[in-house]
Each structure stands twice: as C-alpha cells, then as structure tokens.
Design a protein around this motif. Structure first.
Motif, PDB file in Angstrom:
ATOM      1  N   ASP A   1      34.886  57.463 105.717  1.00  0.00           N
ATOM      2  CA  ASP A   1      34.778  57.574 107.341  1.00  0.00           C
ATOM      3  C   ASP A   1      33.692  57.279 107.887  1.00  0.00           C
ATOM      4  N   GLU A   2      32.258  56.588 106.373  1.00  0.00           N
ATOM      5  CA  GLU A   2      31.616  56.793 107.655  1.00  0.00           C
ATOM      6  C   GLU A   2      30.714  54.790 107.917  1.00  0.00           C
ATOM      7  N   LEU A   3      32.132  54.260 107.956  1.00  0.00           N
ATOM      8  CA  LEU A   3      31.986  53.168 108.569  1.00  0.00           C
ATOM      9  C   LEU A   3      32.340  52.860 109.611  1.00  0.00           C
ATOM     10  N   ARG A   4      31.734  51.875 110.433  1.00  0.00           N
ATOM     11  CA  ARG A   4      31.925  51.907 111.507  1.00  0.00           C
ATOM     12  C   ARG A   4      32.837  50.895 112.351  1.00  0.00           C
ATOM     13  N   ARG A   5      33.088  50.393 113.177  1.00  0.00           N
ATOM     14  CA  ARG A   5      34.283  49.338 113.428  1.00  0.00           C
ATOM     15  C   ARG A   5      33.302  48.418 115.077  1.00  0.00           C
ATOM     16  N   VAL A   6      32.821  47.263 114.332  1.00  0.00           N
ATOM     17  CA  VAL A   6      32.406  46.867 116.237  1.00  0.00           C
ATOM     18  C   VAL A   6      33.197  47.196 117.460  1.00  0.00           C
ATOM     19  N   GLU A   7      32.948  46.973 118.455  1.00  0.00           N
ATOM     20  CA  GLU A   7      34.016  47.383 119.730  1.00  0.00           C
ATOM     21  C   GLU A   7      33.847  46.070 120.465  1.00  0.00           C
ATOM     22  N   GLY A   8      34.607  45.753 121.233  1.00  0.00           N
ATOM     23  CA  GLY A   8      34.447  44.989 122.173  1.00  0.00           C
ATOM     24  C   GLY A   8      34.928  43.635 122.149  1.00  0.00           C
TER      25      GLY A   8
END
Ligand code: HEM
Ligand code: SF4
Lengths: 404, 66
Positions: free
Chosen positions: A384-391
């Motif tokens: 749940d700490e993984l983040r996606r690159v937006e945009g």
C-alpha cells in the motif's frame, strides 16, 4: 464517489485507490454504463468503453480510426502537438502505409527471432541483477532492472550505441507524458530525438551493422520501394517509445503484483513451468494499465452496447475489459495457470502491438532470472506504500523497493 | 478439426507459433503465419484452440466438423 450521477462526465483518467488496485469505477461502468461520457485532461469529452466485447470489437474495427488529429476529434492533452497520439511519428508511419510498414518491420519480431534474442536478454538481466546485488538491499528494482533492460534490448535491436541509452530513456519518458511536462518541453525533446536518430540512420548507411536499421536500409517492400528516411527515423522512434516505458513499467508491476501476495511468488518458485501463463495473467490483471486507446469515428457505428454517432472520440480501456466477468471466469482473481487467456493488454486487430512477442520474451526472461537468482525476493515496503506515477500514458510505479 | 488461416488479417504477433509450434510457423521475410498442419492430431487440439483464441488478429479459424 458512487453518488455522482452517471450523466456527468467523469474525469479521465479515473482515480484509483492504490497503486495495485483498479479504479473502483470499472466494475460499475461495465455493469451500468458501458459507454460512459468522460472528460479528458484537455477538457474535451470522449466516450469510454469498458466491456470486453466492446473494447475488442472497437479495436478490431477499422471504422474506429486512429485519426486523433481529425477536425472534431477530442484532444487528449492541452498542447499543440497533442502528445503521443497524433505526433509526427504516428503521421509519418501512416504515410508509409500501415500494412506495408508492419510487414517490413515484422520480420524482426517473429517467434524464431525471439528465441534467438533470448540468451542475450537473459545475460543482460543477469548482469543487471549482479549490479543490484552489489548495491545491496533494500534496492529499487525499477532503477536496477525494470527501466534499463528494455532500453538495452531496443537499442541493441536498432544498433544504437551504448552511450546514447540514457538520452533515449529520457526522450521516451517525455514523449509519453500526459501532463507532467509542458508542451514546449515535449516539442523540444521530440526535436532533439529526431535529430539524433537522423544521425544514427546516416551512420548505418555508411557502416551497416547486424541490426534492424541497417537491414531496413537494405531492403524494399513487395513493390521494390525502400522505406523513406523519415520513415526509418520514425520507425526507430516508434520502437523506442512504444517498447521502453511500456515494458519497463510492466516488469515493475509484474514483480510488485507477484510479491504483494507472496503466495503467487512461491507458487512460481515451486513450479517455473508456469512462467509463460503467469506473464499472460499479469498482463491481463494489470490494475494500472494507463490511458487506454483512443479512436475517432467518421461515421455512425453500432457496437453491442449501443450506437456511437459520427464524430465521437472513443477511449478503450483494455485494463477494465480484462477484468470483465463475462469474458474471464473469476476475472477479479489472479490465476497464474489461466489458459487460454485472450486478454487485450496489447490491443487487438491490425494495430495490435507489434512488439508483443518481444515484450513477452522480456517479461518471461526477467521473471525466470529473478526466480532463479533471488527466490527469497520480497517487497521492502508495504504494497500500500507503492505509488504510481501520474500523468503518463503508460501506468507506471515510481519505485519498487525490494529485499532478498 | 480443420484449420484455416487468414494471411491478410494476420499481424505477425507470433502467438500461434509460441503456443503450437507443430502447427503454425511464420514466414521469415515478414512474420506472416504459415500453416504447417491443417488437420493436426487430437493431442494438439488444446494448443490449437488456445492459439485461435489468443490470436490478436482473429486470423485463425477452426472448423470443428471436419
Ligand atoms: C508490456 C509491454 C507492452 C505493452 C503493454 C504494449 C501495448 C501496446 C498496445 C496496447 C498497442 C496498440 C496501440 C493501438 O492500437 O493504437 C501497441 C502498439 C505498438 N507497440 Fe506495444 N506494448 C508493449 C511493448 C512493446 C515493445 C517491446 C515494442 C517494440 C520494441 C512495441 C512496439 C509497438 C508498436 C510499434 C506499436 C504500433 C503498432 C501499429 O500501429 O501497428 N510494444 N503496444
Ligand atoms: S497469432 Fe494470429 S496474428 Fe499472430 S502470427 Fe499467428 S495468426 Fe498471425
């Protein structure tokens, strides 16, 4: 969120709850609103399709064109160039004649050639894993393995020098941006990129090597015509842009999905013959499949969920379609042995991904090498700490910290 | 079972060759499908069905009556 009336256009791309979880809207749209009005980052409106049958038939139907620069077509982002989907690359390739172009380049992507490339890809993956081991744990699998491997593979195929690889990686990053870079930045990067590739084509003309560009310079199509110089540059650009970020992000998401519930990883470690079907299932299950594919209609067209009027821009969400229960049994579950698996991650029809055999080979090799070298691999942070690159057009993870 | 392939539709993705190499091959010059065996033995049927279902171009047709 769910009490937004369906008549209001939804902001697109849809928000997702977490990096490895699909947007909550997918299930609702498939069931209740299979042709949904959406508002793109440019502010223009489009029709989003999410059911398997609709997505597959739209992608395979030539009436749904790729002419996103036609008058009346929705713009994806608010820049003059319009980014990836109506870039000069796309237009140059269209001018070469799409079917002719596919046939000329297709010989580099046969199953036999993939078998020949496999040992080289494996050696590179092994070398990159060595580097990650040297760095020590925890390490970011994106930086050490997922990002460099596909650039290496494509540069090798094109015959581009090792020294250009970092610059190539940056250009493909900028070209695929949706909102992260400004229009001027995108245009400047595309300009530099074209100049560098033009030089590369000139070098290959003088000193041919055993690579795709040298070969394309030497051959002609069925009517005896060679590919134009602009066509060659556009080909190199298209392969790099289409094959780098997509594969890099898929490698990272693959490892993340398998480790997020480690039973999947353990099942594979115990039985590596599952690698082929596991890769297909991961492609199907991708919760973060990126923008999807836009198409433009010049005439009315009927699909199973209704009539789409002339002038509509349609966005196909393959990732939503890939979780449609009417096409896949237990679509919401990751089943590494699933077969057959006619997922749409590579699109469908005449434009379906040219590089899919290469992407599959890279994913299978990476998985095989990791299972062999690092059977104890694990996430170094909570899923749940993984983040996606937006945009970005392609759905991607910022980083993937792992230990072993 | 009788197999037919549509060379015009085929987009050279090579999925059929990966799944059923005894039945399908690809031309070296452009990657277009080559049918090696139009009436393969029963043991190969599951692989042929898989190939037909995963072909992105829907270029493989199976006639079950034959
Ligand atoms: C996991 C990795 C990949 C994914 C998910 C992916 C996905 C896709 C999709 C969905 C399309 C269809 C675009 C459309 O219909 O408008 C496409 C097209 C394409 N892909 Fe990929 N791709 C991947 C890797 C690659 C690689 C490694 C290469 C080449 C080195 C590549 C080269 C291309 C090219 C040239 C096209 C345009 C084909 C055409 O217009 O006929 N892709 N890809
Ligand atoms: S899977 Fe379909 S598109 Fe790909 S080579 Fe075989 S017949 Fe052609």
């Amino acid at each position: 969120m769910s009490d937004v009336p369906i008549e209001q256009p939804l902001d697109y791309p849809l928000p997702a709850p977490a990096a490895l979880e699909p947007p909550a809207e997918w299930a609702r749209l498939r069931q209740q609103c299979p042709v949904a009005r959406v508002k793109l980052p440019s502010g223009d409106e489009a029709a989003l399709v999410t059911r398997y049958e609709d997505v597959r038939s739209v992608l395979a139907d030539p009436r749904f064109t790729r002419e996103l620069n036609a008058p009346g077509a929705a713009r994806i982002i608010d820049t003059e160039s319009g980014g990836l989907f109506n870039s000069p690359v796309a237009n140059t390739l269209a001018a070469e004649g799409h079917a002719r172009w596919r046939r000329m380049v297709g010989k580099w992507f046969t199953a036999r050639r993939m078998a020949a490339l496999r040992p080289g890809i494996e050696a590179t993956a092994d070398r990159l894993v060595d580097g990650m081991l040297e760095h020590g744990q925890p390490a970011d699998l994106v930086t050490h393995l997922a990002f460099p491997l596909p650039v290496w593979v494509i540069c090798d195929m094109l015959g581009a020098p090792e020294s250009d690889r970092d610059r190539f990686a940056h250009w493909s990053d900028v070209t695929l941006s949706l909102t992260e870079y400004s229009g001027t930045e995108i245009d400047a990067a595309q300009h530099e990129f074209t100049a560098c590739l033009t030089d590369l084509v000139d070098t290959k003309r003088e000193q041919p090597g055993d690579d795709l560009l040298s070969e394309l310079l030497a051959v002609t199509d069925a009517e005896g015509r060679p590919m134009s110089d602009a066509g060659l540059v556009a080909t190199a650009q298209a392969l790099l842009v289409a094959g780098h970020e997509t594969t890099a992000s898929m490698i990272a998401k693959m490892v993340a999905m398998l480790l997020a519930d480690r039973r999947h990883w353990e099942r594979l470690a115990a039985d590596r013959t599952l690698v082929r079907t596991a890769v297909e299932e991961i492609l199907r299950f991708d919760p973060n499949g990126g923008f999807g594919l836009p198409r433009f209609l010049h005439e009315d067209a009927e699909i199973s969920s209704g009539l789409l009027p002339s002038g509509t821009t349609v966005v196909c969400s393959m990732a939503a379609a890939n979780r449609d229960d009417s096409a896949f049994e237990s679509a919401g579950e990751l089943d590494l042995g699933r077969s057959p698996n006619p997922h749409l991650a590579f699109g469908a029809g005449a434009h379906s991904c040219l590089g899919q055999p290469l992407a599959r080979t890279e994913l299978q090799v990476v998985l095989d090498v990791l299972l062999r070298r690092l059977p104890t691999l694990d996430l170094a942070v909570g899923a749940d700490e993984l983040r996606r690159v937006e945009g970005l057009v392609v759905g991607r993870l910022h980083e993937l910290p792992v230990r072993w | 079972m009788r197999i037919t392939v549509d060379e015009v539709k085929c987009c050279g993705a090579g999925q059929c060759v990966m799944v059923a190499p005894d039945v399908f091959d690809q031309r070296d010059e452009d990657g277009v499908v080559v049918l090696l065996d139009a009436e393969p033995p029963a043991v190969l049927r599951p692989a042929v069905h898989e190939a037909a279902s995963v072909c992105p171009a829907a270029a493989i047709a199976l006639d079950r009556r034959g």
